[in-house]
Design an enzyme around this catalytic site. Sequence first.
Site: not given
Length: 163
Positions: A31, A89, A91, A95, A97, A122, A136
Amino acid sequence: MATSLKNLSETDIKPNKAIKKFNIALVVADWNTEITHSMRDAAIGFLKEQGLKESNISIHPVPGTFELPLGAQFLAQNKKIDAVIAIGCVIQGETRHFDFICDACANGIMQVGLQYNIPVIFGVLTTNNLEQAKERAGGKHGNKGIEAAETALKMLLLKYELS
Ligand code: DLZ
């Protein structure tokens, strides 16, 4: 400290001959690949700069950040792998999620590291929008992939110093 106060590409690791023997696996979420691939490539570049051979670095895609802990666990089960860098990543959307994925990933990654006694890093950006993520992942705040790779090396050096 807020990430905006630290450049993620600034490193202070000292050269160490042990580094070239480390075997490091990257598990990378598919993703937001514009971001995750930039972090992946920066992490690999940094590991090579520090002396790792290409053959000691492996890359393993997973569908999303939620899948990073299980991907990391598959890799941690392989005794030849010294450390895993998890790159993702997430974003913020409309909602909840975001919260579920971030919490599950952070907890899962921590658990895998503790269970297998290897560094599981991480390398996950959790941002409000794409712009913050870009900043970033090679933008004005540096690249989190470099920070993650440096952290993996520092934790491995600590482990081998203490063993
Ligand atoms: C479903 C989803 C959403 C909405 N957002 C993201 C995201 O911003 N970053 C990310 O890495 N993955 C996202 N996913 C996918 C989940 O991580 C996971 O792959 C699916 O929920 C399937 O388990």
